[in-house]
Design a protein around this motif. Structure first.
Motif, PDB file in Angstrom:
ATOM      1  N   PHE A   1       0.838  -1.196   0.000  1.00  0.00           N
ATOM      2  CA  PHE A   1       0.000   0.000   0.000  1.00  0.00           C
ATOM      3  C   PHE A   1       0.876   1.249   0.000  1.00  0.00           C
ATOM      4  CE2 PHE A   1      -2.014   3.389   2.493  1.00  0.00           C
ATOM      5  CZ  PHE A   1      -3.095   3.647   1.675  1.00  0.00           C
ATOM      6  N   LEU A   2       1.905   1.283   0.829  1.00  0.00           N
ATOM      7  CA  LEU A   2       2.787   2.452   0.875  1.00  0.00           C
ATOM      8  C   LEU A   2       3.594   2.610  -0.407  1.00  0.00           C
ATOM      9  CD1 LEU A   2       4.135   2.462   4.512  1.00  0.00           C
ATOM     10  CD2 LEU A   2       2.627   4.121   3.440  1.00  0.00           C
ATOM     11  N   ALA A   3       3.879   1.531  -1.081  1.00  0.00           N
ATOM     12  CA  ALA A   3       4.696   1.592  -2.305  1.00  0.00           C
ATOM     13  C   ALA A   3       3.998   2.370  -3.412  1.00  0.00           C
ATOM     14  CB  ALA A   3       5.028   0.191  -2.784  1.00  0.00           C
ATOM     15  N   GLN A   4       2.686   2.501  -3.350  1.00  0.00           N
ATOM     16  CA  GLN A   4       1.982   3.218  -4.408  1.00  0.00           C
ATOM     17  C   GLN A   4       2.222   4.728  -4.350  1.00  0.00           C
ATOM     18  OE1 GLN A   4      -2.274   3.081  -4.204  1.00  0.00           O
ATOM     19  NE2 GLN A   4      -2.291   3.462  -2.006  1.00  0.00           N
ATOM     20  N   PHE A   5       2.802   5.223  -3.264  1.00  0.00           N
ATOM     21  CA  PHE A   5       3.023   6.656  -3.117  1.00  0.00           C
ATOM     22  C   PHE A   5       4.375   7.109  -3.655  1.00  0.00           C
ATOM     23  CE2 PHE A   5      -0.045   5.695   0.315  1.00  0.00           C
ATOM     24  CZ  PHE A   5      -1.098   6.410  -0.219  1.00  0.00           C
ATOM     25  N   GLY A   6       5.154   6.218  -4.205  1.00  0.00           N
ATOM     26  CA  GLY A   6       6.411   6.607  -4.837  1.00  0.00           C
ATOM     27  C   GLY A   6       7.531   5.638  -4.507  1.00  0.00           C
ATOM     28  N   ARG A   7       8.618   5.789  -5.272  1.00  0.00           N
ATOM     29  CA  ARG A   7       9.761   4.893  -5.076  1.00  0.00           C
ATOM     30  C   ARG A   7      10.399   5.053  -3.705  1.00  0.00           C
ATOM     31  NH1 ARG A   7      11.862   1.728  -8.645  1.00  0.00           N
ATOM     32  NH2 ARG A   7      13.965   1.782  -7.793  1.00  0.00           N
ATOM     33  N   GLU A   8      10.280   6.224  -3.102  1.00  0.00           N
ATOM     34  CA  GLU A   8      10.906   6.433  -1.795  1.00  0.00           C
ATOM     35  C   GLU A   8      10.201   5.654  -0.691  1.00  0.00           C
ATOM     36  OE1 GLU A   8       8.169   9.972  -2.536  1.00  0.00           O
ATOM     37  OE2 GLU A   8       9.692   8.933  -3.666  1.00  0.00           O
ATOM     38  N   TYR A   9       9.008   5.137  -0.960  1.00  0.00           N
ATOM     39  CA  TYR A   9       8.276   4.335   0.023  1.00  0.00           C
ATOM     40  C   TYR A   9       8.255   2.850  -0.336  1.00  0.00           C
ATOM     41  CZ  TYR A   9       6.624   8.929   1.359  1.00  0.00           C
ATOM     42  OH  TYR A   9       6.574  10.232   1.755  1.00  0.00           O
ATOM     43  N   ASP A  10       8.880   2.493  -1.429  1.00  0.00           N
ATOM     44  CA  ASP A  10       8.865   1.099  -1.890  1.00  0.00           C
ATOM     45  C   ASP A  10      10.000   0.330  -1.217  1.00  0.00           C
ATOM     46  OD1 ASP A  10       8.315  -1.208  -3.203  1.00  0.00           O
ATOM     47  OD2 ASP A  10       8.878  -0.481  -5.199  1.00  0.00           O
TER      48      ASP A  10
END
Length: 123
Positions: free
Chosen positions: A82-91
């Motif tokens: 779920f957090l990964a959908q907000f950008g590469r910095e959260y993946d």
């Protein structure tokens, strides 16, 4: 915190920034995670009721953990995806590596010379 090796307060500030910018998506995430937890719980209870053998085996901690491991992993990884959908910095997961090229075929061996016919012995 894990990806950036930051302190706790810095991570909470980052979460608050993300939460305030995407409040609707986080509300839906929390509601869906509640629904998911209820569905998983009902599924496990129904399986335990339908198969009494499974119910008795679930009382053993090791067997219960091994049988339910895919469910536990899904619940843990759901928030990370779920957090990964907000950008590469959260993946947290690295991108999949491209498939390796197949190995080159070895060079063809030169053709073998035809066998020399044996000459009959002369007398």
């Amino acid at each position: 915190m894990f990806l950036r090796r930051s302190r706790c307060l810095t991570a909470w500030k980052e979460l608050w920034t993300l939460l305030s910018a995407q409040a609707g998506q986080f509300i839906l995430y929390f509601l869906f995670s509640i629904v998911l937890a209820m569905a998983i719980g009902m599924m496990v209870v129904m399986i335990m009721i339908v198969t009494c053998c499974f119910c008795c085996m679930m009382l053993l901690p090791y067997v219960g953990t091994v049988v339910l491991l895919p469910v536990f992993m899904f619940k843990r990884c759901y928030s990370l995806y779920f957090l990964a959908q907000f950008g590469r910095e959260y993946d947290v997961f690295p991108p999949a590596a491209p498939p390796a090229a197949p190995p080159a075929a070895p060079p063809a061996a030169p053709p073998a010379a035809p066998p020399v016919p044996a000459t009959p012995p002369t007398m």
